[in-house]
Scaffold this active site. Structure first.
Site, PDB file in Angstrom:
ATOM      1  N   GLY A 100      68.955  24.326  50.815  1.00 32.85           N
ATOM      2  CA  GLY A 100      68.678  24.103  49.403  1.00 32.85           C
ATOM      3  C   GLY A 100      67.300  24.526  48.945  1.00 32.85           C
ATOM      4  O   GLY A 100      66.836  24.107  47.883  1.00 32.85           O
TER       5      GLY A 100
ATOM      6  N   HIS B 283      71.207  36.907  47.978  1.00 26.06           N
ATOM      7  CA  HIS B 283      71.664  37.374  49.298  1.00 26.06           C
ATOM      8  C   HIS B 283      70.463  37.903  50.086  1.00 26.06           C
ATOM      9  O   HIS B 283      69.635  38.632  49.531  1.00 26.06           O
ATOM     10  CB  HIS B 283      72.711  38.482  49.116  1.00 26.06           C
ATOM     11  CG  HIS B 283      73.280  38.953  50.423  1.00 26.06           C
ATOM     12  ND1 HIS B 283      74.211  38.227  51.130  1.00 26.06           N
ATOM     13  CD2 HIS B 283      73.015  40.058  51.170  1.00 26.06           C
ATOM     14  CE1 HIS B 283      74.502  38.867  52.254  1.00 26.06           C
ATOM     15  NE2 HIS B 283      73.791  39.977  52.299  1.00 26.06           N
TER      16      HIS B 283
HETATM   17  C1  GAR Z   1      69.370  32.065  51.585  1.00 23.56           C
HETATM   18  O1  GAR Z   1      68.527  32.814  52.410  1.00 23.56           O
HETATM   19  C2  GAR Z   1      70.408  32.946  50.933  1.00 23.56           C
HETATM   20  O2  GAR Z   1      69.967  34.249  50.737  1.00 23.56           O
HETATM   21  C3  GAR Z   1      71.529  32.901  51.935  1.00 23.56           C
HETATM   22  O3  GAR Z   1      71.537  31.590  52.416  1.00 23.56           O
HETATM   23  C4  GAR Z   1      70.216  31.101  52.420  1.00 23.56           C
HETATM   24  C5  GAR Z   1      70.205  29.705  51.837  1.00 23.56           C
HETATM   25  O4  GAR Z   1      68.960  29.100  51.988  1.00 23.56           O
HETATM   26  N1  GAR Z   1      72.775  33.245  51.316  1.00 23.56           N
HETATM   27  C6  GAR Z   1      73.694  33.994  51.903  1.00 23.56           C
HETATM   28  O5  GAR Z   1      73.584  34.424  53.022  1.00 23.56           O
HETATM   29  C7  GAR Z   1      74.917  34.269  51.036  1.00 23.56           C
HETATM   30  N2  GAR Z   1      75.679  35.335  51.590  1.00 23.56           N
HETATM   31  P1  GAR Z   1      68.617  27.789  51.163  1.00 23.56           P
HETATM   32  O6  GAR Z   1      69.793  26.840  51.356  1.00 23.56           O
HETATM   33  O7  GAR Z   1      67.369  27.258  51.786  1.00 23.56           O
HETATM   34  O8  GAR Z   1      68.426  28.168  49.720  1.00 23.56           O
END
Ligand code: GAR
Length: 184
Positions: free
Chosen positions: A6, A103
């Site tokens: 998050g 992404h």
């Molecule tokens: C982020 O790095 C986002 O780019 C990735 O998940 C992570 C979530 O981090 N999303 C994907 O890979 C979607 N294909 P967070 O929960 O700390 O924001």
């Protein structure tokens, strides 16, 4: 919408609270009750709704539940801030040009799962992140904002992810502002 730690969700809330982004984050939707995003939402005072994919028979049913919930909350714009489920036309058509994803790669390179791992495996020397509109092609919608970071000698998944996430937290609010401005 979040499935993980998050940190992007929190970056959006903070951007709004600093008035860098003229918006209100009114609802966090998660698909895992124990993901880190839930704790952040509690700390930040944002309402959380759990939409557990395991209690739905298919993707369409999950997305219908999300749409119903977002409509009930009168939400204008939806952000997939680390949402690790493929979304369906049910959600995409409910928020045309108003569904944003972040992404961890310089799209169109390294779509799908583990963009950071794919970049490391490919041996690229520039990695990064992309905020884009969501359409039915996974990680294929119109690019809104990108940021590049170097891949440094000795980088591993954790160090490169951290460098990319700093940029994600910067560009995601910019992308939301762009979409909001286009909607008037
Ligand atoms: C982020 O790095 C986002 O780019 C990735 O998940 C992570 C979530 O981090 N999303 C994907 O890979 C979607 N294909 P967070 O929960 O700390 O924001």
């Amino acid at each position: 919408m979040a499935s993980g730690q998050g940190s992007n969700f929190e970056a959006l809330v903070e951007a709004c609270r600093r008035d860098d982004l003229q918006a209100d984050v009114v609802l966090l939707a998660v698909n895992n009750a124990d993901c880190g995003a839930v704790e952040r939402a509690e700390r930040l005072g944002i309402t959380t709704e759990l939409h557990d994919h395991r209690s739905h028979p298919n993707r369409d049913s999950l997305d219908q539940a999300l749409v119903t919930s977002f409509r009930r909350a009168a939400i204008d714009l939806v952000v997939m801030a680390g949402w690790m489920r493929i979304v369906t036309p049910r959600l995409i058509t409910a928020f045309p040009e108003r569904l944003v994803n972040i992404h961890p790669s310089l799209l169109p390179s390294f779509k799908g799962l583990d963009g950071v791992g794919q970049a490391l495996a490919a041996g690229v020397t520039l990695a990064g992140c992309t905020a884009h509109l969501v359409n039915e092609a996974v990680d294929g919608g119109r690019i809104l904002v990108q940021a590049a970071v170097p891949v440094l000698p000795g980088d591993d998944h954790a160090t490169l992810s951290r460098r990319i996430q700093v940029e994600e937290h910067r560009i995601l609010p910019l992308a939301v502002a762009l979409v909001a401005a286009a909607q008037g």
